[in-house]
Design an enzyme around this catalytic site. Structure first.
Site, PDB file in Angstrom:
ATOM      1  N   SER A 193       0.873  -0.734  -0.216  1.00  8.21           N
ATOM      2  CA  SER A 193      -0.109   0.013  -0.278  1.00  8.21           C
ATOM      3  C   SER A 193       0.951   1.371  -0.049  1.00  8.21           C
ATOM      4  O   SER A 193       0.329   2.216  -0.302  1.00  8.21           O
ATOM      5  CB  SER A 193      -0.910  -0.311   1.092  1.00  8.21           C
ATOM      6  OG  SER A 193      -1.873  -0.608   1.749  1.00  8.21           O
ATOM      7  N   ALA A 226      -2.663   0.620   9.678  1.00  5.69           N
ATOM      8  CA  ALA A 226      -1.461  -0.870  10.259  1.00  5.69           C
ATOM      9  C   ALA A 226      -1.950  -1.423   8.677  1.00  5.69           C
ATOM     10  O   ALA A 226      -2.301  -1.868   7.549  1.00  5.69           O
ATOM     11  CB  ALA A 226      -2.261  -1.481  11.291  1.00  5.69           C
ATOM     12  N   PRO A 227      -0.587  -2.136   8.753  1.00  2.63           N
ATOM     13  CA  PRO A 227       0.383  -2.833   9.289  1.00  2.63           C
ATOM     14  C   PRO A 227       2.368  -0.818   9.109  1.00  2.63           C
ATOM     15  O   PRO A 227       2.106  -1.179   9.700  1.00  2.63           O
ATOM     16  CB  PRO A 227       1.175  -3.317   8.709  1.00  2.63           C
ATOM     17  CG  PRO A 227       0.901  -3.507   7.060  1.00  2.63           C
ATOM     18  CD  PRO A 227      -0.863  -3.253   7.170  1.00  2.63           C
ATOM     19  N   GLY A 228       1.234  -0.223   8.040  1.00  2.00           N
ATOM     20  CA  GLY A 228       2.316   1.111   7.950  1.00  2.00           C
ATOM     21  C   GLY A 228       2.302   1.009   6.687  1.00  2.00           C
ATOM     22  O   GLY A 228       3.552   2.295   7.089  1.00  2.00           O
ATOM     23  N   GLY A 229       2.142   0.956   5.764  1.00  2.94           N
ATOM     24  CA  GLY A 229       3.401   1.442   4.452  1.00  2.94           C
ATOM     25  C   GLY A 229       2.605   3.142   4.275  1.00  2.94           C
ATOM     26  O   GLY A 229       3.558   3.550   4.377  1.00  2.94           O
ATOM     27  N   ASP A 245      -4.796   2.656  14.324  1.00  3.86           N
ATOM     28  CA  ASP A 245      -6.005   1.727  13.669  1.00  3.86           C
ATOM     29  C   ASP A 245      -5.487   0.115  15.312  1.00  3.86           C
ATOM     30  O   ASP A 245      -4.890   0.848  16.413  1.00  3.86           O
ATOM     31  CB  ASP A 245      -4.966   0.987  12.594  1.00  3.86           C
ATOM     32  CG  ASP A 245      -5.316   0.300  11.807  1.00  3.86           C
ATOM     33  OD1 ASP A 245      -6.292  -1.301  12.382  1.00  3.86           O
ATOM     34  OD2 ASP A 245      -5.178   0.289  11.009  1.00  3.86           O
ATOM     35  N   ASP A 265     -11.483   4.313  17.016  1.00  2.00           N
ATOM     36  CA  ASP A 265     -11.703   4.237  15.665  1.00  2.00           C
ATOM     37  C   ASP A 265     -11.536   5.016  14.967  1.00  2.00           C
ATOM     38  O   ASP A 265     -10.951   6.771  16.099  1.00  2.00           O
ATOM     39  CB  ASP A 265     -13.447   3.869  16.460  1.00  2.00           C
ATOM     40  CG  ASP A 265     -14.346   4.418  14.754  1.00  2.00           C
ATOM     41  OD1 ASP A 265     -13.771   4.478  13.595  1.00  2.00           O
ATOM     42  OD2 ASP A 265     -15.051   3.965  15.515  1.00  2.00           O
ATOM     43  N   LYS A 310     -12.530   3.620  -1.358  1.00  2.38           N
ATOM     44  CA  LYS A 310     -12.293   2.255  -2.235  1.00  2.38           C
ATOM     45  C   LYS A 310     -14.178   2.111  -2.775  1.00  2.38           C
ATOM     46  O   LYS A 310     -15.340   2.187  -2.743  1.00  2.38           O
ATOM     47  CB  LYS A 310     -12.938   1.014  -0.920  1.00  2.38           C
ATOM     48  CG  LYS A 310     -11.781   1.012   0.611  1.00  2.38           C
ATOM     49  CD  LYS A 310     -10.575   1.317   0.102  1.00  2.38           C
ATOM     50  CE  LYS A 310      -9.185   1.241   0.466  1.00  2.38           C
ATOM     51  NZ  LYS A 310      -7.748   1.205   0.792  1.00  2.38           N
TER      52      LYS A 310
HETATM   53  C1  LIG Z   1      -5.981  -1.012   3.798  1.00  6.33           C
HETATM   54  S1  LIG Z   1      -5.415  -1.393   5.761  1.00  6.33           S
HETATM   55  C2  LIG Z   1      -4.392  -0.600   5.631  1.00  6.33           C
HETATM   56  C3  LIG Z   1      -2.775  -0.600   5.085  1.00  6.33           C
HETATM   57  C4  LIG Z   1      -2.298   1.168   5.478  1.00  6.33           C
HETATM   58  N1  LIG Z   1      -2.327   2.246   4.814  1.00  6.33           N
HETATM   59  C5  LIG Z   1      -0.315   0.341   4.308  1.00  6.33           C
HETATM   60  O1  LIG Z   1      -0.037   0.918   3.613  1.00  6.33           O
HETATM   61  O2  LIG Z   1       0.235  -0.726   5.534  1.00  6.33           O
HETATM   62  C6  LIG Z   1      -6.736  -0.285   6.176  1.00  6.33           C
HETATM   63  C7  LIG Z   1      -6.663  -0.367   8.320  1.00  6.33           C
HETATM   64  O3  LIG Z   1      -7.805   0.313   8.086  1.00  6.33           O
HETATM   65  C8  LIG Z   1      -8.173  -0.236   9.566  1.00  6.33           C
HETATM   66  N2  LIG Z   1      -9.780  -0.089   9.579  1.00  6.33           N
HETATM   67  C9  LIG Z   1     -10.734   0.011   9.132  1.00  6.33           C
HETATM   68  N3  LIG Z   1     -11.512   0.550   9.746  1.00  6.33           N
HETATM   69  C10 LIG Z   1     -10.894   1.492  10.773  1.00  6.33           C
HETATM   70  C11 LIG Z   1     -11.287   1.759  12.007  1.00  6.33           C
HETATM   71  N4  LIG Z   1     -12.980   2.555  12.222  1.00  6.33           N
HETATM   72  N5  LIG Z   1     -10.715   2.919  12.781  1.00  6.33           N
HETATM   73  C12 LIG Z   1      -9.213   2.719  12.774  1.00  6.33           C
HETATM   74  N6  LIG Z   1      -9.003   1.698  11.133  1.00  6.33           N
HETATM   75  C13 LIG Z   1      -9.603   1.296  10.632  1.00  6.33           C
HETATM   76  C14 LIG Z   1      -8.021  -1.494   9.508  1.00  6.33           C
HETATM   77  O4  LIG Z   1      -7.559  -2.020  11.085  1.00  6.33           O
HETATM   78  C15 LIG Z   1      -6.439  -1.664   8.483  1.00  6.33           C
HETATM   79  O5  LIG Z   1      -5.592  -1.832   9.088  1.00  6.33           O
END
Ligand SMILES: C[S@@+](CC[C@H](N)C(=O)[O-])C[C@H]1O[C@@H](n2cnc3c(N)ncnc32)[C@H](O)[C@@H]1O
Length: 362
Positions: A193, A226-229, A245, A265, A310
């Protein structure tokens, strides 16, 4: 000087599967200009053409469209000529003949193909052809290194014996071959990501603006980190990041001392003080994310934001337009710029950049 040919056809490149969205966008642009015509979009082809009924209106339409404001196309060419049944023994002469009326001074020359499996298989044909073609075009008096030329020449192969020849306006097109940025997956980043945010920063800001607007010591919030990209990209630029996250963050990022992990959240989280940037890659309904991004700007919690919308639904373009309306309403009186783009690293999603316009200094 470049002459304008009168085929009138516009050619757009896109991710395979998004031809319908591109056709809708260009048709809407043509309608807004009062230009009648039709789009040809074959599913999964990776490109779309638009044919004005009056070919003389093609150049007008290409100039009226702001390519950088379009969401789904990766590239835009005008005056595209379609050549088919190119003889296997001599593909070059017909291409030179088609290119000649388009001018003889260009600021670049590209041989390209659709971003499909079939397109990729064409590279074994185009690679050896490229050198011969360049030589033949040069022999015909064409110069591709004229920095004052407003145009670039393209040859876009759609099969072994078929291609489009067309031109793009340097200031109204993508500078990347095939409209695709070549980004390497960085070794230390915890997810692929990361390339989305890297591409978004290149596209929306460019190197000069990035240096000004992402300075060491600035503060950012990453919602759905998460995970942090995405956090990794910000940390690389020496920003301090609140990573929000419930899932685990890459421990190496936490060890940098630049990242504070908040298991909260993302829709409820508020920064302790206003930050420079908010980025958001949470997987949720696009309308909710759009409203959240607008709220951050309206409340002054951040100055700029990059967020991902999305689009798992069928009516993707309609959803993007709905998000635009939500953002316009949600930012209220705050003057903003908004760009939304289907990035190369985006799949069923688009990425947006929303920034408050700072008041002029008195
Ligand atoms: C596509 S991943 C993110 C990848 C991240 N941008 C990266 O580069 O590693 C989506 C993340 O959104 C988090 N997420 C979804 N709904 C959330 C919420 N309401 N509050 C906080 N985190 C949320 C999920 O736990 C997941 O880790």
């Amino acid at each position: 000087m470049n002459r304008v040919d009168a085929t009138g056809t516009l050619l757009f490149y896109c991710r395979p599967g998004f031809e319908g969205e591109v056709a809708q966008e260009v048709s809407a642009a043509a309608q807004a200009e009062g230009i009648e015509g039709f789009a040809k979009a074959k599913p999964e082809a990776g490109f779309v053409t638009f044919h004005p009924h009056d070919p003389a209106r093609g150049a007008h339409l290409a100039a009226a469209i702001d390519f950088h404001e379009m969401v789904f196309p990766r590239q835009m060419l005008r005056e595209a000529v379609f050549l088919q049944d190119l003889p296997a023994g001599d593909r070059i002469d017909p291409i030179v003949a088609a290119a000649r009326p388009m001018g003889n001074r260009f600021n670049g020359f590209l041989i390209e193909m659709p971003d499909t499996n079939d397109g990729k298989s064409l590279s074994s044909l185009t690679r050896p052809l490229a050198l011969h073609l360049e030589k033949a075009l040069a022999k015909a008096g064409m110069d591709f290194k004229e920095p004052r030329s407003p145009d670039r020449l393209h040859v876009f192969f759609v099969g072994g014996a078929a291609c489009y020849v067309g031109v793009s306006a340097i200031d109204n097109s993508s500078a990347w071959p095939m409209g695709i940025p070549r980004l390497r997956m960085p070794g230390g980043a915890p997810s692929r990501s990361t390339l989305k945010l890297a591409e978004a920063l290149q596209l929306f800001l460019g190197p000069k603006e990035e240096e000004k607007r992402l300075q060491p010591g600035m503060k950012a919030v990453d919602l759905g980190a998460a995970p942090g990209g995405w956090t990794w990209q910000l940390v690389q630029r020496s920003l301090h990041v609140f990573a929000v996250d419930n899932s685990a963050m890459d421990p190496a990022l936490l060890e940098t001392g630049q990242v504070k992990h908040r298991r909260e959240d993302g829709f409820r989280y508020r920064p302790p003080d206003p930050v420079d940037w908010m980025v958001c890659d949470m997987v949720d309904q696009p309308s909710r994310i759009a409203a959240l991004a607008a709220q951050w700007i309206r409340e002054g919690w951040c100055r700029e934001t990059i967020f991902n919308l999305k689009l798992p639904m069928k009516k993707r373009r309609e959803e993007v337009e709905r998000c635009r309306d939500i953002i316009a309403e949600g930012t209220g009186d705050v003057q903003c710029t908004l760009r939304i783009k289907h990035l190369y690293h985006d799949r069923e999603e688009v990425t947006a950049h929303l920034a408050a316009i700072p008041p002029p200094r008195s």
